[in-house]
Design a protein around this motif. Structure first.
Motif, mmCIF file in Angstrom:
data_model
loop_
_atom_site.group_PDB
_atom_site.id
_atom_site.type_symbol
_atom_site.label_atom_id
_atom_site.label_comp_id
_atom_site.label_asym_id
_atom_site.label_seq_id
_atom_site.Cartn_x
_atom_site.Cartn_y
_atom_site.Cartn_z
ATOM 1 N N ARG A 40 -99.131 5.153 -68.577
ATOM 2 C CA ARG A 40 -99.047 4.412 -67.323
ATOM 3 C C ARG A 40 -98.080 5.079 -66.358
ATOM 4 O O ARG A 40 -97.092 5.701 -66.761
ATOM 5 C CB ARG A 40 -98.589 2.976 -67.587
ATOM 6 C CG ARG A 40 -99.538 2.169 -68.476
ATOM 7 C CD ARG A 40 -100.877 1.952 -67.784
ATOM 8 N NE ARG A 40 -100.722 1.349 -66.470
ATOM 9 C CZ ARG A 40 -100.492 0.057 -66.264
ATOM 10 N NH1 ARG A 40 -100.415 -0.771 -67.286
ATOM 11 N NH2 ARG A 40 -100.365 -0.404 -65.035
ATOM 12 N N ARG A 41 -98.364 4.920 -65.051
ATOM 13 C CA ARG A 41 -97.550 5.596 -64.039
ATOM 14 C C ARG A 41 -96.110 5.093 -64.058
ATOM 15 O O ARG A 41 -95.167 5.886 -63.940
ATOM 16 C CB ARG A 41 -98.175 5.393 -62.658
ATOM 17 C CG ARG A 41 -97.474 6.203 -61.558
ATOM 18 C CD ARG A 41 -98.196 6.082 -60.238
ATOM 19 N NE ARG A 41 -99.494 6.709 -60.278
ATOM 20 C CZ ARG A 41 -100.651 6.068 -60.182
ATOM 21 N NH1 ARG A 41 -100.666 4.756 -60.053
ATOM 22 N NH2 ARG A 41 -101.794 6.707 -60.215
ATOM 23 N N TRP A 42 -95.889 3.782 -64.193
ATOM 24 C CA TRP A 42 -94.522 3.262 -64.197
ATOM 25 C C TRP A 42 -93.750 3.779 -65.391
ATOM 26 O O TRP A 42 -92.531 4.010 -65.310
ATOM 27 C CB TRP A 42 -94.517 1.735 -64.151
ATOM 28 C CG TRP A 42 -94.989 1.054 -65.400
ATOM 29 C CD1 TRP A 42 -96.243 0.639 -65.707
ATOM 30 C CD2 TRP A 42 -94.172 0.698 -66.531
ATOM 31 N NE1 TRP A 42 -96.290 0.049 -66.946
ATOM 32 C CE2 TRP A 42 -95.032 0.061 -67.475
ATOM 33 C CE3 TRP A 42 -92.821 0.846 -66.839
ATOM 34 C CZ2 TRP A 42 -94.570 -0.411 -68.699
ATOM 35 C CZ3 TRP A 42 -92.361 0.377 -68.064
ATOM 36 C CH2 TRP A 42 -93.226 -0.251 -68.973
ATOM 37 N N GLN A 43 -94.437 3.971 -66.505
ATOM 38 C CA GLN A 43 -93.781 4.533 -67.675
ATOM 39 C C GLN A 43 -93.388 5.988 -67.430
ATOM 40 O O GLN A 43 -92.311 6.439 -67.842
ATOM 41 C CB GLN A 43 -94.713 4.425 -68.885
ATOM 42 C CG GLN A 43 -95.045 3.005 -69.295
ATOM 43 C CD GLN A 43 -96.172 2.936 -70.312
ATOM 44 O OE1 GLN A 43 -96.910 3.911 -70.502
ATOM 45 N NE2 GLN A 43 -96.306 1.802 -70.971
ATOM 46 N N ARG A 45 -106.985 0.221 -71.592
ATOM 47 C CA ARG A 45 -107.232 -0.861 -70.653
ATOM 48 C C ARG A 45 -108.442 -0.512 -69.800
ATOM 49 O O ARG A 45 -108.679 0.683 -69.508
ATOM 50 C CB ARG A 45 -106.001 -1.104 -69.772
ATOM 51 C CG ARG A 45 -104.788 -1.544 -70.583
ATOM 52 C CD ARG A 45 -103.603 -1.882 -69.709
ATOM 53 N NE ARG A 45 -103.889 -3.020 -68.834
ATOM 54 C CZ ARG A 45 -103.031 -3.520 -67.959
ATOM 55 N NH1 ARG A 45 -101.827 -2.970 -67.838
ATOM 56 N NH2 ARG A 45 -103.350 -4.535 -67.195
ATOM 57 N N GLN A 95 -109.266 2.912 -67.592
ATOM 58 C CA GLN A 95 -108.558 4.115 -68.001
ATOM 59 C C GLN A 95 -109.548 5.186 -68.474
ATOM 60 O O GLN A 95 -110.730 4.916 -68.667
ATOM 61 C CB GLN A 95 -107.550 3.796 -69.102
ATOM 62 C CG GLN A 95 -106.373 2.959 -68.618
ATOM 63 C CD GLN A 95 -105.288 2.828 -69.667
ATOM 64 O OE1 GLN A 95 -105.550 2.487 -70.809
ATOM 65 N NE2 GLN A 95 -104.048 3.094 -69.273
ATOM 66 N N TRP A 139 -105.164 7.740 -70.674
ATOM 67 C CA TRP A 139 -104.257 7.629 -69.541
ATOM 68 C C TRP A 139 -104.900 6.813 -68.421
ATOM 69 O O TRP A 139 -106.087 6.483 -68.481
ATOM 70 C CB TRP A 139 -103.916 9.015 -68.987
ATOM 71 C CG TRP A 139 -103.080 9.868 -69.884
ATOM 72 C CD1 TRP A 139 -101.722 9.891 -69.981
ATOM 73 C CD2 TRP A 139 -103.555 10.851 -70.807
ATOM 74 N NE1 TRP A 139 -101.326 10.817 -70.918
ATOM 75 C CE2 TRP A 139 -102.428 11.424 -71.437
ATOM 76 C CE3 TRP A 139 -104.830 11.295 -71.169
ATOM 77 C CZ2 TRP A 139 -102.530 12.419 -72.393
ATOM 78 C CZ3 TRP A 139 -104.928 12.283 -72.126
ATOM 79 C CH2 TRP A 139 -103.795 12.837 -72.725
ATOM 80 N N ASP A 150 -104.089 4.527 -64.343
ATOM 81 C CA ASP A 150 -103.643 3.307 -63.695
ATOM 82 C C ASP A 150 -104.729 2.735 -62.793
ATOM 83 O O ASP A 150 -104.439 1.992 -61.868
ATOM 84 C CB ASP A 150 -102.388 3.584 -62.855
ATOM 85 C CG ASP A 150 -101.161 3.824 -63.725
ATOM 86 O OD1 ASP A 150 -100.506 2.834 -64.086
ATOM 87 O OD2 ASP A 150 -100.866 4.985 -64.037
ATOM 88 N N LEU A 203 -106.581 0.238 -62.579
ATOM 89 C CA LEU A 203 -106.678 -1.085 -63.182
ATOM 90 C C LEU A 203 -106.827 -2.153 -62.107
ATOM 91 O O LEU A 203 -106.210 -2.065 -61.037
ATOM 92 C CB LEU A 203 -105.435 -1.375 -64.022
ATOM 93 C CG LEU A 203 -105.007 -0.280 -65.014
ATOM 94 C CD1 LEU A 203 -103.696 -0.669 -65.686
ATOM 95 C CD2 LEU A 203 -106.095 -0.034 -66.049
ATOM 96 N N TYR A 246 -111.006 -0.405 -54.487
ATOM 97 C CA TYR A 246 -110.980 0.614 -55.534
ATOM 98 C C TYR A 246 -112.176 1.524 -55.295
ATOM 99 O O TYR A 246 -113.302 1.055 -55.120
ATOM 100 C CB TYR A 246 -111.099 -0.017 -56.934
ATOM 101 C CG TYR A 246 -109.891 -0.806 -57.347
ATOM 102 C CD1 TYR A 246 -108.979 -0.298 -58.267
ATOM 103 C CD2 TYR A 246 -109.648 -2.067 -56.817
ATOM 104 C CE1 TYR A 246 -107.868 -1.021 -58.648
ATOM 105 C CE2 TYR A 246 -108.530 -2.803 -57.190
ATOM 106 C CZ TYR A 246 -107.647 -2.276 -58.100
ATOM 107 O OH TYR A 246 -106.538 -2.996 -58.467
ATOM 108 N N THR A 270 -106.773 1.870 -54.303
ATOM 109 C CA THR A 270 -106.572 2.655 -55.513
ATOM 110 C C THR A 270 -107.734 3.601 -55.671
ATOM 111 O O THR A 270 -108.894 3.170 -55.585
ATOM 112 C CB THR A 270 -106.461 1.738 -56.750
ATOM 113 O OG1 THR A 270 -105.454 0.760 -56.532
ATOM 114 C CG2 THR A 270 -106.108 2.562 -57.991
ATOM 115 N N ASP A 322 -109.810 6.967 -57.619
ATOM 116 C CA ASP A 322 -110.070 7.711 -58.851
ATOM 117 C C ASP A 322 -110.982 8.868 -58.477
ATOM 118 O O ASP A 322 -112.200 8.757 -58.557
ATOM 119 C CB ASP A 322 -110.724 6.810 -59.900
ATOM 120 C CG ASP A 322 -110.887 7.503 -61.244
ATOM 121 O OD1 ASP A 322 -110.123 8.432 -61.509
ATOM 122 O OD2 ASP A 322 -111.780 7.096 -62.017
#
Length: 502
Positions: free
Chosen positions: A219-222, A299, A302, A365, A367, A369, A473, A495, A497
């Motif tokens: 995840r990006r925040w991670q 999730r 992903q 991997w 995000d 979501l 999205y 968002t 992709d």
């Protein structure tokens, strides 16, 4: 990416070799040359031996990348004893890929492991040498930045590494300033900041080591959390007293701490998939259905990275990323889809995989979501095979009995290229179709935009008049995303992709 990173490091090594003739970098030309050869032979030999024993595919790109990184981290030398230290670091780095692993996945950056082993051993045998990070010199700052941006732009890790660099630079500036103040000396803050930012190994550490995908959490925040932690420890190295000597918690140890944090964030494991069947979704789109040998977490929205070993791979290697088309509730069944037509070696190899054959997933991997708040209206824009992450999300909503306000805009080259119709129909959402020809059998709640309507910014606004109230999205080629940018900019959030095909 292996080839891009390897060639970038090769360019940096060649440039450093030339600069060494003019004494613009620390080591001399023959020190660089001899050390590079020793590292390449030691890393390749260790990898070859381990891969032969474990019956793994040959990956010499990985060997040469590890060797090239160590070239800039260690102190190049011509001293025989120090050469032994170079060999020790190379062997430790390569062995870490097979020893420091969890269910087939290595936990730590190999080059950081090798440098750390040498540093700790050198406490007992100083003549073996240690890490020096001579790459942190002003004359190499610009090449590292240029080559690093080329890599980080491709991996979409530029912002994360910039964040790391800012944190590390700020912490190192504060540390150095406090040290000068403690001894009563003054220094120009501008000069000090410039030295810390461009005469340190932070640029190289971020671009070529921190950004390694296999040691990044999903995840990006991670990822940003890991970047901050590594930045703090790299900027303010902590001394470690080993009783007979002291080492600092420097760049490579800071990265190892970040790798360990990333591991606990995800506890990622190598996933083995067995091909069950192939299915033709459209004249050009094929679906592959796999069975996972052990449970794994993902999730909806992903993507996974699939490894298909084959002989004579092209410049893009043996791995590709695929959006997962199945929902987590479908496990152990896993579905992906791809479009035929590419002549890449990977596509040819994938087409030859027989049912029952095992393949490896190197990670999950992403995000991409849906909003956590289920009452938030959502707009999904899919172009061709870009519909796959949305299929995963819609199947999840059906499986969990969620009712959300979702509108799908589906773009395809022709009516017979509309894939995953059954999955989308089962979700019961309205769909606006953009195709050149008129579909003859559209399901209920599906509408055709019309032959004279093309999907551009104006066309999207006409199809989605309430776009300003929706979270948008879009999954599709970069060119389409650019065309729709004026309309998508009106949405509550956006968002993307983007993909460029295989």
């Amino acid at each position: 990416m292996y080839r891009l990173v390897m060639m970038s490091l090769a360019v940096l090594a060649a440039l450093s070799f030339v600069l060494s003739f003019f004494d613009l970098v620390g080591p001399g030309p023959f020190e660089i040359l001899v050390t590079a050869v020793v590292l390449a032979l030691a890393c390749a030999g260790t990898d070859l031996a381990a891969q032969s024993v474990l019956r793994l595919p040959r990956r010499f790109e990985s060997s040469f990348i590890t060797a090239a990184i160590l070239l800039f981290v260690l102190r190049p030398t011509l001293e025989p004893i120090a050469i032994l230290g170079i060999v020790l670091a190379a062997v430790a780095a390569s062995l870490s890929k097979y020893v420091l692993v969890w269910r087939g996945r290595h936990i730590f950056n190999p080059a950081a492991v090798g440098a750390t082993v040498l540093t700790f051993v050198s406490v007992f045998a100083p003549d073996l040498g240690a890490s020096s990070w001579w790459v942190g010199t002003p004359v190499l700052a610009a090449p590292v930045v240029v080559l690093g941006i080329a890599i980080l732009w491709r991996t979409e890790k530029l912002r994360m590494v910039v964040g790391f660099w800012i944190v590390a630079t700020a912490v190192a500036f504060l540390r150095t300033s406090s040290q000068y103040q403690a001894i009563g000396e003054t220094i120009d803050p501008g000069v000090l900041l410039t030295q810390v930012a461009f005469s340190s190994p932070f640029l190289f550490l971020g671009a070529f080591m921190l950004s390694e995908p296999l040691t990044m959490p999903p995840r990006r925040w991670q990822q940003y959390t890991v970047a901050v932690v590594v930045g703090v420890f790299a900027g303010w190295p902590i001394p470690l007293d080993l009783g007979i000597g002291t080492v600092t918690l420097g760049q490579e140890r800071a990265l190892l701490i970040g790798n360990l944090l990333a591991f606990f964030f995800a506890l990622r494991a190598a996933v083995r998939l067995t091909l069950e069947r192939r299915r033709e979704l459209t004249p050009t789109v094929r679906e592959l259905t796999f069975q996972a040998k052990r449970p794994f977490a993902f999730r909806p929205g992903q993507y996974l990275e699939l490894d298909v070993p084959h002989t004579h791979p092209d410049a893009r290697g043996t791995r590709r990323e695929f959006s997962i088309a199945s929902a987590p509730e479908d496990l152990p069944m896993v579905r992906i889809a791809f479009k035929e037509g590419s002549k890449s070696s990977f596509k040819r190899a994938l087409a030859e995989v027989e049912p029952g054959s095992p393949l490896a997933v190197t990670g999950v991997w992403g995000d991409f979501l849906l909003p956590v708040k289920s009452s938030s209206p959502v707009l999904l824009v899919a172009a061709g095979i870009g519909v796959t992450p949305f299929v995963s999300q819609l199947r999840h909503l059906v499986a969990t009995d969620q009712d959300r306000d979702i509108l799908l805009v589906y773009v395809a080259s022709s009516a017979d290229e509309l894939a995953f119709r059954d999955d989308i129909v089962a979700a019961g959402i309205p769909v606006v179709v953009f195709t050149r020809d008129e579909p003859t059998d559209l399901p209920p709640r599906w509408t055709w935009a019309g032959r004279s309507t093309r999907l551009d910014a104006d066309g999207l606004i006409r199809a989605v008049p309430d776009i300003e109230g929706r979270h948008a999205y879009i999954s599709g080629p970069p060119a389409l995303i650019a065309d729709l940018a004026p309309a998508l900019g009106r949405a509550r959030s956006l968002t993307t992709d983007a993909f460029a095909g295989y």
